[in-house]
Design a protein around this motif. Structure first.
Motif, PDB file in Angstrom:
ATOM      1  N   VAL A 100      49.937  61.235  40.637  1.00 29.46           N
ATOM      2  CA  VAL A 100      49.464  60.493  42.094  1.00 29.46           C
ATOM      3  C   VAL A 100      48.718  59.755  41.866  1.00 29.46           C
ATOM      4  O   VAL A 100      48.022  58.596  42.276  1.00 29.46           O
ATOM      5  N   VAL A 101      46.848  60.527  42.042  1.00 23.24           N
ATOM      6  CA  VAL A 101      46.050  60.727  41.584  1.00 23.24           C
ATOM      7  C   VAL A 101      45.774  58.965  40.573  1.00 23.24           C
ATOM      8  O   VAL A 101      45.139  58.191  40.547  1.00 23.24           O
ATOM      9  N   LEU A 102      46.512  59.751  39.158  1.00 20.89           N
ATOM     10  CA  LEU A 102      46.364  58.262  37.864  1.00 20.89           C
ATOM     11  C   LEU A 102      46.916  56.905  38.386  1.00 20.89           C
ATOM     12  O   LEU A 102      46.595  56.064  38.193  1.00 20.89           O
ATOM     13  N   ALA A 103      47.821  57.270  39.507  1.00 20.16           N
ATOM     14  CA  ALA A 103      48.915  56.206  39.347  1.00 20.16           C
ATOM     15  C   ALA A 103      47.943  55.581  41.359  1.00 20.16           C
ATOM     16  O   ALA A 103      47.792  53.910  40.515  1.00 20.16           O
ATOM     17  N   LEU A 104      47.481  55.817  41.271  1.00 18.43           N
ATOM     18  CA  LEU A 104      46.295  54.785  41.953  1.00 18.43           C
ATOM     19  C   LEU A 104      45.351  54.703  41.572  1.00 18.43           C
ATOM     20  O   LEU A 104      44.313  53.440  41.918  1.00 18.43           O
ATOM     21  N   GLY A 105      44.224  55.542  40.928  1.00 18.82           N
ATOM     22  CA  GLY A 105      43.472  54.928  40.260  1.00 18.82           C
ATOM     23  C   GLY A 105      43.847  53.310  39.187  1.00 18.82           C
ATOM     24  O   GLY A 105      42.910  52.573  39.679  1.00 18.82           O
ATOM     25  N   SER A 106      44.631  53.842  38.621  1.00 15.64           N
ATOM     26  CA  SER A 106      45.146  52.333  37.333  1.00 15.64           C
ATOM     27  C   SER A 106      45.683  51.476  38.610  1.00 15.64           C
ATOM     28  O   SER A 106      45.168  50.273  37.711  1.00 15.64           O
ATOM     29  N   SER A 107      46.290  51.734  39.412  1.00 18.44           N
ATOM     30  CA  SER A 107      46.818  50.694  40.368  1.00 18.44           C
ATOM     31  C   SER A 107      45.320  49.821  40.970  1.00 18.44           C
ATOM     32  O   SER A 107      45.488  48.432  40.854  1.00 18.44           O
ATOM     33  N   MET A 108      44.385  50.248  41.189  1.00 13.97           N
ATOM     34  CA  MET A 108      43.410  49.915  41.757  1.00 13.97           C
ATOM     35  C   MET A 108      42.394  48.973  40.987  1.00 13.97           C
ATOM     36  O   MET A 108      42.221  48.558  40.531  1.00 13.97           O
ATOM     37  N   ILE A 109      42.817  48.994  39.214  1.00 15.43           N
ATOM     38  CA  ILE A 109      42.154  48.527  38.204  1.00 15.43           C
ATOM     39  C   ILE A 109      42.687  47.594  37.961  1.00 15.43           C
ATOM     40  O   ILE A 109      42.302  46.550  37.762  1.00 15.43           O
ATOM     41  N   GLU A 110      44.063  47.511  38.297  1.00 15.75           N
ATOM     42  CA  GLU A 110      44.947  46.669  37.851  1.00 15.75           C
ATOM     43  C   GLU A 110      44.739  44.937  38.703  1.00 15.75           C
ATOM     44  O   GLU A 110      44.357  44.007  38.367  1.00 15.75           O
ATOM     45  N   GLN A 111      44.539  45.965  40.083  1.00 14.11           N
ATOM     46  CA  GLN A 111      44.186  44.920  40.941  1.00 14.11           C
ATOM     47  C   GLN A 111      42.600  44.057  40.713  1.00 14.11           C
ATOM     48  O   GLN A 111      43.009  42.818  41.083  1.00 14.11           O
ATOM     49  N   ARG A 112      41.483  44.777  40.148  1.00 14.43           N
ATOM     50  CA  ARG A 112      40.614  44.766  40.763  1.00 14.43           C
ATOM     51  C   ARG A 112      40.281  43.091  39.276  1.00 14.43           C
ATOM     52  O   ARG A 112      39.610  42.817  39.162  1.00 14.43           O
ATOM     53  N   PHE A 113      40.491  43.930  37.903  1.00 13.99           N
ATOM     54  CA  PHE A 113      40.220  43.672  37.118  1.00 13.99           C
ATOM     55  C   PHE A 113      41.041  42.504  36.156  1.00 13.99           C
ATOM     56  O   PHE A 113      41.638  42.608  35.237  1.00 13.99           O
TER      57      PHE A 113
END
Length: 281
Positions: free
Chosen positions: A265-278
């Motif tokens: 869950v933690v990694l999914a949230l952080g990775s989703s933020m990366i995908e949205q930003r970069f």
């Protein structure tokens, strides 16, 4: 997980002298990622154009692939083997212009060296001073780029977070104070534990030092998660002993061991933020 937020398609995982891979090699690596179910890859860039070529080829495999084109480093500091260097502000701005011409999705900045795998707490070279870190990040942001910051060492990591780096990569040797600063920020941390753990037993480094570095990194990840920091999955695939695409599974095992039952869950949230930003605007 169906993403890896830190890879180097140009590197093989075998170590040795880095060089430009052929189209056939790049395509084979992307195909392996696709077969593994990966749908998002963020490359750390290279000076040969391999990551840009991979971005083109990845579309045919239904993979969203983003790249900074090349890492940017200060000449005489860490990064010459894979990036393009600057020696003055005008040269740095010219590299930002080049990244723009390459349609880079973001900028990758090399703000420090890597860990000294034979001396715990030491870095391979002197990091950039805090004011230069702040200036580099500010100038990249002013050009509309998000910033992926390669950085190790407590003080330079803290400087990168304070300057608003959008992600910090590796970030070894953080103190609790810096982790608390991270948790209070919007910066996403990509720990990349696999290059440390996978190097154990290679005979090239001090295994006790590697174990200490890896243990501290995982302890810091657990603390950061408990404080609410954003953490994303990134393996550094292509680094020594971190193979494409199996390094992603190596990293996931490490992060699950560090973060426990809530890791996915933690990694999914952080990775989703990366995908949205970069992404290129």
């Amino acid at each position: 997980m169906h993403c890896d937020c830190h890879i180097h398609i140009a590197l093989s995982g075998a170590g040795g002298r880095a060089c430009a891979p052929s189209d056939a090699v790049i395509e084979a690596r992307i195909r392996d990622y696709a077969l593994a179910g990966v749908r998002y890859l963020r490359d750390g860039g290279d000076k040969w154009g391999a990551s840009l070529r991979a971005r083109e080829l990845a579309a045919g495999f239904d993979i969203k692939y983003v790249s900074p084109s090349f890492p940017i480093y200060r000449r005489s500091r860490y990064g010459a083997f894979i990036g393009l260097g600057y020696g003055s502000e005008s040269e740095y701005l010219a590299l930002l212009d080049r990244a723009g011409s390459d349609r880079a999705d973001f900028v990758k900045l090399m703000l420090s060296g890597i860990m000294d795998f034979n001396e715990f707490g030491a870095l391979s070279c002197q990091p950039l001073p805090d004011d230069e870190i702040a200036a580099l990040i500010s100038l990249a942001h002013s050009r509309g780029f998000k910033v992926m910051a390669h950085v190790n060492g407590d003080a330079p990591v803290r400087a990168a977070i304070r300057a608003g780096a959008d992600s910090i990569e590796h970030a070894n040797f953080m103190s609790r104070e810096t982790i608390e600063l991270l948790a209070d920020s919007e910066t996403v941390w990509v720990p990349t534990v696999s290059p440390v753990i996978n190097a154990i037993g290679s005979g090239l480094f001090d295994d006790d030092v590697l174990r200490r570095i890896g243990a501290q990194l995982m302890e810091n990840a657990a603390l950061a998660s408990s404080l609410g920091a954003y953490i994303a999955l990134g393996s550094d695939c292509g680094a020594f002993r971190v193979e494409h695409p199996s390094g992603m599974e190596d990293e996931l095992r490490c992060m699950r061991a560090a973060l426990g039952s809530g890791a996915d869950v933690v990694l999914a949230l952080g990775s989703s933020m990366i995908e949205q930003r970069f992404v290129r605007k």
